[in-house]
Write a protein that holds these residues in place. Sequence first.
Motif, short mmCIF file in Angstrom:
data_model
loop_
_atom_site.label_atom_id
_atom_site.label_comp_id
_atom_site.label_asym_id
_atom_site.label_seq_id
_atom_site.Cartn_x
_atom_site.Cartn_y
_atom_site.Cartn_z
N VAL A 3 0.95 -1.32 -0.04
CA VAL A 3 -0.05 0.02 0.15
C VAL A 3 0.92 1.24 -0.02
O VAL A 3 1.56 1.30 1.08
N ALA A 4 0.69 2.19 -0.97
CA ALA A 4 1.68 3.16 -1.11
C ALA A 4 0.72 4.36 -1.21
O ALA A 4 -0.46 4.37 -1.55
N ILE A 5 1.18 5.63 -0.50
CA ILE A 5 0.51 6.66 -0.38
C ILE A 5 1.14 7.74 -1.04
O ILE A 5 2.21 8.06 -0.92
N SER A 6 0.37 8.78 -1.77
CA SER A 6 1.19 9.92 -2.35
C SER A 6 1.57 11.00 -1.12
O SER A 6 1.25 10.83 -0.05
N PRO A 7 2.55 11.76 -1.56
CA PRO A 7 3.16 12.75 -0.71
C PRO A 7 1.96 13.65 0.02
O PRO A 7 2.29 14.03 1.21
N ASP A 8 0.96 13.83 -0.66
CA ASP A 8 -0.08 14.77 -0.02
C ASP A 8 -1.04 13.92 0.81
O ASP A 8 -2.04 14.50 1.51
N LYS A 9 -0.75 12.61 0.69
CA LYS A 9 -1.60 11.74 1.59
C LYS A 9 -3.05 11.84 0.89
O LYS A 9 -4.00 11.41 1.87
N GLN A 10 -3.39 11.84 -0.23
CA GLN A 10 -4.74 11.85 -0.62
C GLN A 10 -5.11 10.87 -1.53
O GLN A 10 -6.06 10.26 -1.78
N ASP A 11 -4.02 10.15 -2.30
CA ASP A 11 -3.86 9.10 -2.98
C ASP A 11 -3.40 7.90 -2.49
O ASP A 11 -2.08 7.71 -2.04
N MET A 12 -4.02 6.43 -2.84
CA MET A 12 -3.47 5.41 -2.50
C MET A 12 -3.33 4.37 -3.67
O MET A 12 -4.11 4.66 -4.52
N PHE A 13 -2.23 3.80 -3.70
CA PHE A 13 -1.90 2.86 -4.67
C PHE A 13 -1.88 1.42 -4.11
O PHE A 13 -0.91 1.33 -3.27
N LEU A 14 -2.65 0.43 -4.61
CA LEU A 14 -2.84 -0.74 -3.89
C LEU A 14 -1.78 -1.89 -5.08
O LEU A 14 -2.25 -1.79 -6.22
N THR A 15 -1.12 -2.69 -4.61
CA THR A 15 -0.54 -3.74 -5.57
C THR A 15 -0.45 -5.06 -4.71
O THR A 15 0.26 -5.09 -3.68
N VAL A 16 -0.77 -5.99 -5.51
CA VAL A 16 -1.09 -7.38 -4.62
C VAL A 16 -0.21 -8.24 -5.60
O VAL A 16 -0.78 -8.43 -6.92
N GLY A 17 0.61 -9.26 -5.21
CA GLY A 17 1.38 -10.12 -5.96
C GLY A 17 0.66 -11.45 -5.39
O GLY A 17 0.35 -12.00 -4.41
N LEU A 18 0.33 -12.33 -6.67
CA LEU A 18 -0.04 -13.48 -6.39
C LEU A 18 0.25 -14.70 -7.09
O LEU A 18 0.85 -14.42 -8.14
N THR A 19 0.01 -16.15 -6.83
CA THR A 19 0.24 -17.05 -7.59
C THR A 19 -0.70 -17.86 -7.72
O THR A 19 -1.31 -18.32 -6.81
N GLU A 20 -1.09 -18.24 -8.81
CA GLU A 20 -2.63 -18.72 -9.13
C GLU A 20 -2.26 -20.66 -8.95
O GLU A 20 -3.09 -21.27 -8.54
N GLY A 21 -1.18 -20.98 -9.24
CA GLY A 21 -0.99 -22.35 -9.34
C GLY A 21 -1.84 -23.18 -10.28
O GLY A 21 -2.40 -22.68 -11.41
N GLU A 22 -2.06 -24.41 -10.20
CA GLU A 22 -2.78 -25.47 -10.83
C GLU A 22 -4.29 -25.47 -10.61
O GLU A 22 -4.50 -25.52 -9.34
#
Length: 828
Positions: free
Chosen positions: A261-280
């Motif tokens: 979870v990253a937040i912009s310098p003005d603390k107004q915008d959030m950026f979400l990144t999720v890493g996943l492994t699907e498998g079989e």
Amino acid sequence: MTRPLSRRMLAVALATALSSTPALVAVAQDTSFATATAPFTVSDIRVDGLQRISAGTVFTYLPIERGDTVDQASAGEAIRALYATGFFEDVSVGRQGDILVVTVTERPAINTLSITGNKDIKTEDLMKGLNELGLSEGNTFDRLDLDRVTQELTRQYNNRGKYNVTVTPTVSPLPRNRVDVTIAIVEGDAARIRHINLIGNEVFEEEDILDTWESGEHNWLSWYRRDAQYSREKLAGDLEKLNNYYLDRGYADFSIDSQQVAISPDKQDMFLTVGLTEGEQYTVSSVELTGDTVLPRERVENMLLVRADQTFSRSLLELSADTITAALANIGYAFAQVNPIPDINREDRTVAINMQVIPGPRVNVRRVEFKGNARTADEVLRREMRQFEGSWYSQAAIDRSKIRLQGLGYFDTVEVETRPVPGSNDQVDVVYTVNEVAAGSFVFGVGYSQLAGLSTQIQLSQNNFLGSGNRIAVQAQRNDYLQRYDFQFMNPYFTDNGVSLGYNLRWSEFDNSDFNTAQYSNTSGMAQAVMGIPISETDSITALLGIDRNQIFAYRGYTPDSIVDYIDAVGQRTFHAWRGEIGWGRNTLNSALTPTRGTLQRIWLEATLPGSTVEYYKINYNWSKFWPLSRHLVLNTRAELGYGDSYGDKFIRDVCFTPGSNVDHDNDPSTPPVFQPGPDPSEPCTPDSPDYARTIEADGLPFFENFYVGGTRSVRGFDDNTLGPREAAFGSAYLQPIGGSLKTVGSVEMFFPTLIESNAARVSAFVDFGNVYKDFDSWDAGELRASTGVAMMWRSPMGPISISYAYPIKKEDGDELERLQFTFGGTF
């Protein structure tokens, strides 16, 4: 907007924060005593510096008494003991001869404690949490506690995505060692989710996955849906949904590798990144049922939704387990467990499933208790119970009892809890906790609607009279077209088996000239007895028997000719009727106030009995079904049908009319306004006389029982009661709505979540359609009218408010439109 917060959770969070506070160490000691004074025997004890705290309180905590020998160690122990009380900022011990002198500086008392600027967390919730921690008015003030609370409040707001929040405590000293404490909160705007990025998904599109999330990227609807507002709890729930999304589609090895979870310098915008492994993807190789199933094994096996060679699905696995658990719970096994045990073969990419059934002991219900019913008698709730004391536990009966309590309309919420009896593994208590709403009202005031104009009324109604469950209503109402006085009484449990009995009395003077209907007026009165007989949990039969009197005032040239002809043919303006009604209804709604699922339907036949002035019948059918499409969206489909006709002999009469004559020349209200007869009433009129003769008749449904359509309660967007047949009065070009004997109305309405988190308000989008026809042979689908629009319904403390804006999508020239419509207040 204030969002509800669990008081207990808030208190626990704040308590956790305070529990990490290091204990104060007693460091203020009288050095002369510690270094230069030899141990001595205490002859007396004096306490200096007390203001609010009594000396007796100090002596209670002081581990030294008269006659004790005091040295450096015992003096330090005394200081620590007094510090531990939390009453003092400073404690010192000295000696004056053989007198032990304890000098203290009291902590100030909190005079007032106030919180300002909070919107996301309710003030009462904050105050409850602070009070449970001792930070409340009248208690001792501790600066360190205040600092810890400030930090915890900041963390709570950060968890809601408000990173610009500032919490500023202010302590204002007052005389007599008191302080005023103010906590000023500037919440700021919640950070918005600007972008969500999934890394590692190859089988499924990111858009399809994110459709299941509560969190979403900021868009033009975010102000309403609030999905772009970041919350740590909401993100945790979305990650769980992501895990379920893959497990329900057979990806048993799915894993979430990282989240950022990253937040912009003005603390107004959030950026979400999720890493996943699907498998079989895995399939089910076999399904085995083990353990004590209690029920016949074949019956339990039929409850399994998982089959060999299916794609593995955790949701089907859990649903199968829940189905078996519910079946066992309905026959007394309240603590039954069904444990799905998967055996994964990664080489073959298959899963063998063992459904282990552990029924546990069979449970008996010891007591059924009720909480929260301050006004409603226990008896009223208990008679709705389908789970009885002393009988085997049944989850279906418990759930049905909850639905019946919700159906009473007395409670906003109904919660049920099963509590094991201490010392017994085969008994439980069932506790229903209700939150009562105002079941009655007393209104003295005014209201306004576009149909009725300004109205005044006195209304006393009580759906739960004195907590007995009986309904009593008394009303006096007056507006532009109506004077009406009502009395209603209903006992829903006239007998122990649920037979209801009620009475209705009414008198009214009604002027249709301002009611968008045919222009005539009437004075009517009626008395009725109503009985309801339950035939199942959801079905009932109602019967009504009554007598009424209806006096009509209509004049040719003012009232449509067909109405005047009907009165003339009958030969009198006062209609007496013995009225009967029989009906069947089914109600499976889950709530009487704001239903989200279930069906409500009713069909009833009403008719005047032989010997009435006019003999006729009306048959009505109403149907409404609520479909829960998701956690927030509910679809309501509704239909209303009505038809009426006469069944007795029709009235036929020959009348004469002299052009230019006064049709009601004598102005005698005791006689109907008929055409003037010929010179000799015993002889019929003849065409060659100066009078014009014709035959009139009264047949079909009486005009005063006609159906009307249009307006807020049928097809919105059209003026009230204006759809359907119209007719002009003699010598007039103005077409008046006269209603009809056949009514067809339908509606499809979608209810949305509201900005106000309350069951009292609902917002919807709708499509209405319908019309009214002169008779059955006149029905024409091409004549149906339709409209679409939005509506809001609010159950306010002053009465129900309904506002709608509709746009007609199927209309004809001459239709009277009214796009914005509203009603304020309610009637019986």
